[in-house]
Scaffold this motif. Structure first.
Motif, short mmCIF file in Angstrom:
data_model
loop_
_atom_site.label_atom_id
_atom_site.label_comp_id
_atom_site.label_asym_id
_atom_site.label_seq_id
_atom_site.Cartn_x
_atom_site.Cartn_y
_atom_site.Cartn_z
N GLN A 187 -15.33 18.59 -2.29
CA GLN A 187 -13.81 19.05 -2.88
C GLN A 187 -13.78 20.71 -3.27
OE1 GLN A 187 -10.48 17.75 -2.85
NE2 GLN A 187 -10.47 19.93 -2.86
N PHE A 188 -13.54 21.64 -2.56
CA PHE A 188 -13.08 22.78 -2.78
C PHE A 188 -12.32 22.92 -4.02
CE2 PHE A 188 -14.22 23.66 1.98
CZ PHE A 188 -15.41 24.10 1.61
N VAL A 189 -12.28 24.18 -4.57
CA VAL A 189 -11.25 24.55 -5.56
C VAL A 189 -11.02 26.32 -5.28
CG1 VAL A 189 -12.54 23.26 -7.50
CG2 VAL A 189 -13.71 25.65 -6.91
N ILE A 205 6.05 29.74 -3.06
CA ILE A 205 5.07 28.69 -3.67
C ILE A 205 5.42 28.88 -5.23
CG2 ILE A 205 3.42 28.80 -2.02
CD1 ILE A 205 1.91 30.73 -3.82
N SER A 206 5.23 27.73 -5.84
CA SER A 206 5.18 27.74 -7.34
C SER A 206 4.21 26.71 -7.84
CB SER A 206 6.71 26.91 -7.74
OG SER A 206 7.06 26.01 -7.53
N LEU A 207 4.21 26.85 -8.93
CA LEU A 207 3.21 25.91 -9.87
C LEU A 207 3.90 24.70 -10.72
CD1 LEU A 207 0.96 28.45 -11.25
CD2 LEU A 207 0.10 26.96 -9.58
N ASP A 208 5.28 24.45 -10.55
CA ASP A 208 5.88 23.52 -11.23
C ASP A 208 6.26 22.19 -10.05
OD1 ASP A 208 6.12 25.28 -13.32
OD2 ASP A 208 8.23 26.21 -12.19
N GLN A 209 5.72 21.42 -10.77
CA GLN A 209 5.67 20.09 -9.87
C GLN A 209 7.18 19.92 -9.50
OE1 GLN A 209 4.17 16.64 -11.89
NE2 GLN A 209 4.27 15.50 -10.04
N ASP A 210 7.09 19.55 -8.08
CA ASP A 210 8.63 19.16 -7.69
C ASP A 210 8.42 18.34 -6.22
OD1 ASP A 210 11.03 19.39 -6.45
OD2 ASP A 210 11.40 21.41 -6.90
N PHE A 250 -3.26 21.28 -2.24
CA PHE A 250 -4.65 21.30 -2.99
C PHE A 250 -5.61 22.23 -2.08
CE2 PHE A 250 -2.84 17.77 -5.43
CZ PHE A 250 -3.39 17.97 -6.91
N PRO A 251 -6.61 22.43 -2.74
CA PRO A 251 -7.67 23.10 -2.00
C PRO A 251 -8.25 22.09 -0.74
CG PRO A 251 -8.17 23.66 -4.14
CD PRO A 251 -6.96 22.49 -4.19
N TYR A 264 -9.15 23.58 -10.06
CA TYR A 264 -8.57 22.41 -9.14
C TYR A 264 -7.27 22.05 -9.69
CZ TYR A 264 -8.21 18.38 -6.37
OH TYR A 264 -7.79 17.16 -5.53
N TYR A 265 -6.11 22.47 -8.96
CA TYR A 265 -4.73 22.29 -9.41
C TYR A 265 -3.84 22.22 -8.21
CZ TYR A 265 -4.99 27.46 -9.73
OH TYR A 265 -4.87 28.68 -9.48
N PRO A 266 -2.48 21.80 -8.04
CA PRO A 266 -1.79 21.97 -6.96
C PRO A 266 -0.85 23.22 -7.04
CG PRO A 266 -0.89 20.29 -8.38
CD PRO A 266 -2.17 20.79 -9.09
N PHE A 267 -0.46 23.75 -5.80
CA PHE A 267 0.58 24.52 -5.60
C PHE A 267 1.76 23.75 -5.00
CE2 PHE A 267 -2.75 27.62 -5.84
CZ PHE A 267 -2.22 28.73 -6.64
N TYR A 268 3.02 24.03 -4.85
CA TYR A 268 4.00 23.54 -4.16
C TYR A 268 4.97 24.53 -3.58
CZ TYR A 268 3.13 19.90 -7.76
OH TYR A 268 2.30 19.14 -8.48
N ILE A 269 4.89 24.12 -2.14
CA ILE A 269 5.62 25.15 -1.28
C ILE A 269 6.98 24.70 -1.11
CG2 ILE A 269 5.39 25.69 1.20
CD1 ILE A 269 2.51 25.72 1.18
N ASP A 270 7.80 25.56 -0.92
CA ASP A 270 9.17 25.40 -0.40
C ASP A 270 9.37 25.53 0.82
OD1 ASP A 270 11.99 25.36 -0.25
OD2 ASP A 270 12.30 26.59 -2.06
#
Length: 651
Positions: A337-339, A315-320, A327-328, A297-303
């Motif tokens: 809460q899915f993962v 997409i990236s895994l760096d917080q921006d 999130f799922p 359970y962690y976030p992705f970041y979409i440009d």
């Protein structure tokens, strides 16, 4: 997901939490003791061997005889499985097994050797139409009933019969037969194992409710609808065209299945690597959630500014903060809460190549995986002609050159189940084997994917009928047809490979089988294991049993192997020790000496072989208690010297 999580302002339901904790602890091992989310303590007591009167049973699927079934399950078998070499193929090398006998007794006998080792069970039991052969319901006499039925005793009474609606307990009799057998079969499944059960309208509801009791509702994986009769059976008020296969897991959180080929699969998208379709990266199984899989359970970041013509986003895994955090999603039905299906490291290595951002028609952003394989998860609707009963009949007719078995299951049906649920080295069990379609299907699947699986088939020697084509062709029983089909199908696939097909286990396709027959123990006095004995082997050591005069050395050997917990395909080596023949099992872990004259020199030599267990005939000591006592001390001294343990038993 920009909205904060809502705080639950209600206090914890302590009782519900305790019930859930208890269910988590007991549910996997004893799903049959739960009814409507509550614990049936009376049923729990029965499972543990403490009898409770059936009048106290709670709401659920109930029928006359249900409570007695637990007694039947817990009653040990006093039978054995005798090897029949002249009905086998490649007996000493094969890992496949065909057993002729009452499957209730056989399933009991397999418990110790195969407990938790079977990957897949497929059964095609009687549908209870009022015309099929049904197993007896006088379970306390099942072995004697079977022996009389199969002509192994002088009593010629036919104690197996059809189950007609005029019998009074039409459904109950069928349920009594099925509950005991499914319960014992579940014990044999691995934690990632599955069961497929073919059925039609007559008992579909009862079969599903029964499996819910044994496996737990949470382990119901689905129901297949099989178009078995494309032209329909035009009688009554509806032309029936289909049957069902219900699908259960031993433990759905551990279940592993595989995709099957999809010849007509088309790709919707294409990139530099090739064609692909997309699939959400989140895991929609509510058994896996942020509470028990926090690492997933962690976030992705979409440009949102970088999008392809097909609508895919970088997409990236760096917080921006300038990008969209994803999130799922949550389960709409359960609120769980899915993962993600992938861990962070795997995702990092595949960013914007195999996983990308995507916007749904509802305007929600998702992370999706590019699916490039030409395969698919097995479908619940099985409509192709290859699944029809006519195809199954034609396949048997092609092998035998005549129609000797009506409407067996088609090879493709069971082959798809095998491919979707088993892998190299897995064991498949079918204890309503019929004409042995399961073995035939396994051979074909192993030939196709070059993997070695193993089967255990069990079939009652049900008469073919004096007027049948099968009887005219020389087959007096269904089990004879099954064995011959395995031989013919085996030759077919061996001829296809021309002896040149190499498998992943560096072996040729194993098309042989060891044949066994259910029979009385080789020992005249045989007390089945009881509470005072921890294991069957302990019981063997505590009794001096006389051997049946008709018993062969090989029959005695396999009874000891089976009841000491070794599989029926265990490799046995005969070694010579000081002029005596000794059976070495498991690379010498177990030594069995069936010689009728044991000497102190033999005992010393046995001890020097460094075994973990030794079994000898008590009769071999010829009443010499001093020699026996010296043998005990010899093994004890050897174990102490090597700081190990040698278990010495006599029988």
């Amino acid at each position: 997901m920009n909205e904060p999580k809502k705080m639950d302002l209600s206090s914890m339901d302590v009782a519900a939490q305790k019930r859930e904790e208890l269910k988590q602890s007991l549910g996997a091992a004893f799903p049959e003791v739960f009814s409507e989310g509550l614990i049936d303590f009376d049923q729990l007591k029965r499972v543990l061997g403490e009898w409770v009167e059936p009048s106290k049973e709670r709401f659920g699927l109930n029928w006359p005889g249900k409570a007695e079934c637990m007694k039947v399950i817990q009653q040990p078998s006093v039978a054995t499985l005798k090897p029949i070499r002249d009905e086998s193929v490649n007996f000493d090398e094969t890992n496949n097994v065909f057993i002729e006998g009452d499957n209730l007794e056989v399933l009991k006998l397999l418990q110790k050797s195969y407990f938790g080792k079977i990957k897949m069970v497929y059964i095609d039991p009687p549908y209870n139409t009022g015309k099929e052969f049904i197993y007896p319901d006088r379970y306390s006499e099942s072995l004697e009933t079977y022996l009389r039925f199969s002509g192994q005793t002088d009593d010629s009474g036919n104690l197996f019969s059809t189950n007609t609606e005029t019998d009074g307990r039409f459904h109950s009799r069928w349920l009594n037969m099925m509950f005991t057998r499914i319960y014992l079969a579940k014990n044999l499944l691995r934690e990632d194992g599955v069961l497929f059960l073919s059925i039609d309208d007559n008992e579909l509801d009862n079969a599903t409710a029964l499996c819910n009791i044994v496996f737990g509702e949470e382990n119901f994986l689905g129901c297949f609808v099989v178009k078995s009769t494309p032209n329909a059976r035009d009688y009554g008020h509806i032309g029936k065209m289909h049957e069902y296969v219900i699908f259960y897991a031993k433990n759905s959180t551990d279940t592993q299945t595989f995709e099957i080929p999809s010849e007509d699969k088309e790709f919707r998208f294409e990139d530099a690597t090739g064609g692909f379709n997309i699939h959400p990266l989140y895991n929609s199984n509510v058994a896996f959630h942020s509470g028990n899989r926090p690492n997933l359970y962690y976030p992705f970041y979409i440009d949102e500014t970088q999008v392809t013509k097909d609508g895919f986003y970088n997409i990236s895994l760096d917080q921006d903060k300038s990008k969209i955090e994803v999130f799922p999603p949550k389960s709409v039905k359960e609120g769980v809460q899915f993962v993600w299906r992938w861990g962070k490291d795997l995702s990092k290595n595949n960013l914007n190549s195999e996983i990308v951002g995507y916007k749904t028609n509802d305007g929600e952003f998702r992370i999706v995986q590019k699916m490039r394989h030409t395969s698919k998860i097995i479908r619940s609707l099985m409509m192709e002609k290859s699944y029809s009963s006519r195809r199954g009949t034609a396949e048997v007719e092609e092998l035998f050159g005549k129609k000797i078995f009506s409407f067996p299951k088609p090879v493709q049906l069971i082959k798809d189940f095998i491919q979707s649920s088993t892998d190299d080295g897995d064991i498949i069990l079918d204890f309503f084997a019929g004409s042995a379609t399961t073995a035939h299907s396994m051979f074909e699947q192993c030939f196709d994917d070059k993997k070695n699986r193993r089967f255990i088939l069990v079939q009652l020697p049900e008469p073919t009928g004096l007027e049948s084509e099968a009887y005219a062709a020389g087959f007096k029983t269904i089990s004879e047809i099954g064995r011959q089909r395995i031989r013919l199908a085996g030759k077919k696939y061996q001829n296809k490979s021309s002896g040149e097909l190499n498998f992943s286990l560096d072996k040729q396709l194993d098309c042989g089988f060891r044949s066994f027959r259910l029979d009385r123990s080789n020992f005249k006095v045989w007390d089945a294991p009881s509470a005072k004995f921890d294991t069957t082997a302990d019981m063997l050591a505590s009794h001096i049993n006389h051997i049946d005069e008709q018993a062969t050395t090989e029959a005695i050997l396999y009874e000891l192997l089976l009841k000491a917990g070794f599989s029926l395909t265990t490799k046995v080596e005969v070694i010579d020790l000081v002029g005596k023949s000794v059976f070495s099992i498991g690379d010498g872990a177990l030594l069995i000496c069936l010689e009728k004259e044991i000497t102190s020199e033999l005992i010393d030599t046995l001890a020097s072989e460094h075994p973990l267990q030794v079994i000898c005939l008590d009769a071999g000591f010829k009443g010499n208690d001093q020699l026996k006592a010296n043998a005990v001390q010899t093994f004890k001294a050897r174990a102490q010297a090597e700081e190990s343990e040698i278990v010495f038993r006599t029988v």
